[in-house]
Design a protein around this motif. Structure first.
Motif, short mmCIF file in Angstrom:
data_model
loop_
_atom_site.label_atom_id
_atom_site.label_comp_id
_atom_site.label_asym_id
_atom_site.label_seq_id
_atom_site.Cartn_x
_atom_site.Cartn_y
_atom_site.Cartn_z
N THR A 207 0.85 -1.20 0.00
CA THR A 207 0.00 0.00 0.00
C THR A 207 0.88 1.25 0.00
OG1 THR A 207 -1.57 -1.23 1.32
CG2 THR A 207 -1.86 1.17 1.24
N PRO A 208 0.68 2.14 -0.96
CA PRO A 208 1.54 3.34 -1.01
C PRO A 208 1.22 4.31 0.12
CG PRO A 208 -0.13 3.41 -2.73
CD PRO A 208 -0.27 2.08 -2.06
N ASN A 209 2.25 5.06 0.54
CA ASN A 209 2.06 6.06 1.59
C ASN A 209 1.41 7.33 1.06
OD1 ASN A 209 3.24 4.46 3.59
ND2 ASN A 209 5.29 5.04 2.90
N GLY A 210 1.51 7.56 -0.24
CA GLY A 210 0.95 8.77 -0.83
C GLY A 210 0.79 8.56 -2.32
N PRO A 211 0.57 9.64 -3.09
CA PRO A 211 0.44 9.51 -4.53
C PRO A 211 1.72 8.92 -5.14
CG PRO A 211 -0.13 11.73 -3.79
CD PRO A 211 0.45 11.02 -2.63
N LEU A 212 1.55 8.05 -6.13
CA LEU A 212 2.71 7.40 -6.76
C LEU A 212 3.08 8.12 -8.05
CD1 LEU A 212 1.60 3.69 -6.27
CD2 LEU A 212 3.53 4.81 -5.14
N ALA A 213 4.37 8.36 -8.21
CA ALA A 213 4.84 9.01 -9.44
C ALA A 213 5.15 7.94 -10.49
CB ALA A 213 6.09 9.83 -9.15
N TYR A 214 4.69 8.18 -11.72
CA TYR A 214 4.89 7.18 -12.78
C TYR A 214 6.13 7.49 -13.61
CZ TYR A 214 4.13 4.14 -16.74
OH TYR A 214 4.29 3.18 -17.70
N THR A 215 6.99 6.49 -13.77
CA THR A 215 8.08 6.56 -14.75
C THR A 215 8.08 5.22 -15.47
OG1 THR A 215 9.63 5.76 -13.08
CG2 THR A 215 9.58 8.14 -13.45
N ALA A 216 8.48 5.24 -16.72
CA ALA A 216 8.49 3.99 -17.49
C ALA A 216 9.40 2.97 -16.81
CB ALA A 216 8.96 4.26 -18.90
N PRO A 217 8.94 1.72 -16.62
CA PRO A 217 9.77 0.71 -15.95
C PRO A 217 10.98 0.32 -16.79
CG PRO A 217 7.80 -0.30 -16.87
CD PRO A 217 7.64 1.18 -17.07
N VAL A 218 12.12 0.17 -16.12
CA VAL A 218 13.34 -0.25 -16.82
C VAL A 218 14.01 -1.38 -16.05
CG1 VAL A 218 13.82 1.96 -17.96
CG2 VAL A 218 14.68 1.54 -15.65
N VAL A 219 14.79 -2.17 -16.78
CA VAL A 219 15.56 -3.27 -16.18
C VAL A 219 16.97 -2.77 -15.94
CG1 VAL A 219 16.49 -5.58 -16.54
CG2 VAL A 219 14.18 -5.05 -17.31
N ASP A 220 17.40 -2.71 -14.67
CA ASP A 220 18.79 -2.36 -14.35
C ASP A 220 19.58 -3.64 -14.14
OD1 ASP A 220 18.60 0.39 -14.46
OD2 ASP A 220 17.92 0.56 -12.39
N SER A 221 20.55 -3.89 -15.03
CA SER A 221 21.35 -5.10 -14.93
C SER A 221 22.74 -4.74 -14.41
CB SER A 221 21.48 -5.75 -16.30
OG SER A 221 22.46 -6.76 -16.26
N PHE A 222 23.27 -5.60 -13.53
CA PHE A 222 24.58 -5.32 -12.95
C PHE A 222 25.65 -6.32 -13.39
CE2 PHE A 222 21.56 -3.11 -10.40
CZ PHE A 222 22.20 -1.92 -10.11
N GLU A 223 25.36 -7.14 -14.34
CA GLU A 223 26.36 -8.07 -14.85
C GLU A 223 26.14 -8.25 -16.34
OE1 GLU A 223 28.84 -9.44 -13.31
OE2 GLU A 223 28.31 -8.83 -11.27
N ASP A 224 27.20 -8.56 -17.03
CA ASP A 224 27.09 -8.89 -18.44
C ASP A 224 27.04 -10.41 -18.56
OD1 ASP A 224 27.36 -9.45 -21.08
OD2 ASP A 224 28.81 -7.88 -21.47
N LEU A 225 25.85 -10.92 -18.86
CA LEU A 225 25.65 -12.36 -18.89
C LEU A 225 26.62 -13.08 -19.83
CD1 LEU A 225 21.77 -12.42 -19.06
CD2 LEU A 225 23.15 -13.43 -17.27
N GLU A 226 26.86 -12.46 -20.97
CA GLU A 226 27.68 -13.14 -21.98
C GLU A 226 29.07 -13.44 -21.44
OE1 GLU A 226 26.59 -14.26 -24.87
OE2 GLU A 226 24.66 -13.59 -24.14
#
Lengths: 143, 344
Positions: free
Chosen positions: A102-121
């Motif tokens: 449950t949010p504490n207040g109004p939620l700000a919208y930003t486009a969802p992104v995937v943050d990756s911390f390793e290079d799989l290859e």
């Protein structure tokens, strides 16, 4: 179908408030999602399809469903490309069953992104400098 | 997900390692065997090579206790000293990942890791709770391993228990402890050593276990700490605890100042400040979550299924803060005392 039917079995994940960390234990790659991305992740791994997740996000953040649909679809494509989720969505999954915090207040919208911390290859194959000893185990090549 | 063909041979590999250890034990004068406690669990260590025991046992010696029913047994031998090879690898080279894991072994009964530089093969049978380690030659083992042997095995074993391994240091006073984590060079060691020099109990240098039962606890695993030479300039009273002052890498043995576990009161991330004064700045659990995950889960070579959940549960219950370290080390200790008292 289980509640996490779309999750790659090698992936472990945990949500702490509005932050999700997901780790592929096989490759060591890890990913962080916050805000909209964390909510999107929770909905998708619970089995919601792109349209269902987009509708839930649009309602939660008060944004246009067309915009949400486009952003969520791109996000899910990134999750699939990263090998975090696989298989089909679960027709029985609902946003209510996910139990987003449950949010504490109004939620700000930003486009969802995937943050990756390793290079799989880089992690998938053995470093070719290694040789094999008598028992078949890799050893570091001699200088 | 299809199982790799070698999976059917993984238990054979464990059996082969067990038989090889017995042969190695027969090839040495005596097997060095001791038990230690980690949390509420007993761990039996067996070395079929005196030189290996001389190097790897001291890290555990502070926690030696007798036990008839260990929860984990680690049997270790030196291939060079005994002439006993490990069984042949039942997988192809392409199954080995650079971090030492073998592709596809994670959820299985038998876990395998291999270090190509140390020529160290590690096999753990989760059902038998028994691990075997074959070291190519003890002289190939880097010095840092002496302070923290068998970390991979302990992570695998902990993954099946209530213990969660943490890449963090820890100290305690009067039974109340703090976990100190962060990147190398952030002041972790300085923070903890300043406390030890002030008479606090040492719990861990870089690696410990936590539990999140009715009261979150931090448990020691190893009883030695790395000591940078400049630490003795700033904290000269620690000189009496240095194991060998002429050693290439100085090691601290806190001796009587070692804690066997403490209630966990806070998780701290230090950073080097620019003044003499130390400040404590409350931060979100998410910030610490991101900081602790790489070292505590990713270093686990396939372990970590439970660790992530335990870490999140811990951070929901214990306050988190950034420690802006001042140059006055007495002030660092005073700041930690305030954190532990819950008045920060």
């Amino acid at each position: 179908m289980s509640a996490e039917s779309r999750l790659n079995p090698w992936v472990t994940h945990e949500r702490l408030d509005d932050e999700v960390i997901a780790i592929n234990l096989e490759t060591g790659a890890y990913f962080a999602f916050s805000g909209v991305a964390a909510d999107c992740w929770s909905l998708v791994v619970a089995g919601l399809d792109r349209a269902g997740a987009a509708a839930a996000i649009a309602e939660r953040y008060g944004v246009d469903v067309e915009r949400s649909r486009s952003d969520v679809s791109q996000f899910v494509t990134q999750l699939e490309a990263a090998g975090l989720i696989m298989g089909e969505a679960d027709a029985g999954a609902t946003p209510e069953s996910v139990g987003l915090p449950t949010p504490n207040g109004p939620l700000a919208y930003t486009a969802p992104v995937v943050d990756s911390f390793e290079d799989l290859e880089d992690l998938l194959l053995l470093d070719p400098i290694h040789e094999v000893d008598e028992a078949g185990w890799p050893v570091a090549a001699a200088e | 997900m299809g199982a790799p063909p070698w999976k059917n041979h993984a238990v054979d590999l464990a059996d082969g390692m067990s038989a090889a250890f017995e042969r190695a034990a027969g090839a040495t004068d005596a097997v060095f065997e001791r038990e230690v406690h980690i949390g509420d669990h007993a761990v039996r260590l067996q070395f079929a090579a005196p030189a290996l025991a001389a190097r790897l046992w001291p890290a555990f010696a502070a926690f030696a206790r007798s036990s008839t029913t260990p929860d984990l047994t680690i049997s270790c031998w030196d291939r060079s000293a005994t002439g006993v090879e490990p069984p042949p690898a039942p997988f192809s080279l392409t199954e080995f990942l650079p971090n030492g894991a073998v592709r596809g072994h994670i959820d299985d009964r038998v876990r395998v890791a291999q270090d190509a530089v140390m020529r160290m093969v590690t096999v753990y049978d989760r059902e038998r709770r028994h691990a075997w380690v074959c070291v190519g030659d003890h002289s190939l083992i880097p010095l840092w391993v002496d302070r923290a042997p068998f970390r991979t095995i302990l992570r695998w074993w902990a993954d099946d228990s209530e213990l969660a391994p943490m890449h963090a240091s820890a100290v305690a006073v009067d039974g109340d402890g703090v976990l100190v984590t962060g990147a190398s060079g952030s002041g972790k060691s300085t923070t903890c050593l300043a406390c030890v020099a002030a008479g606090w109990s040492f719990i861990a240098d870089d690696f410990c276990m936590v539990t999140t039962g009715s009261d979150p606890m931090v448990h020691p695993v190893y009883g030695l700490a790395k000591l940078e030479p400049d630490a003795l300039v700033r904290l000269p009273s620690l000189a009496e605890h240095v194991v060998d002052p002429s050693a290439e890498q100085l090691v601290l043995d806190p001796g009587a100042n070692i804690s066997r576990g403490a209630r966990l009161r806070a998780v701290l991330i230090p950073q080097l400040g620019s003044t003499t004064k130390t400040s404590v700045i409350p931060i979100s659990a998410q910030e610490v979550f991101r900081e602790l995950v790489p070292g505590s889960v990713l270093e686990g070579i396939g372990a970590g299924t439970q660790t992530l959940g335990t870490l999140a549960a811990l951070l929901r219950r214990v306050p988190c803060a950034r420690l802006d370290l001042g140059s006055d080390l007495d002030g660092v200790v005073a700041a930690l005392r305030v954190v532990i008292s819950g008045q920060s």
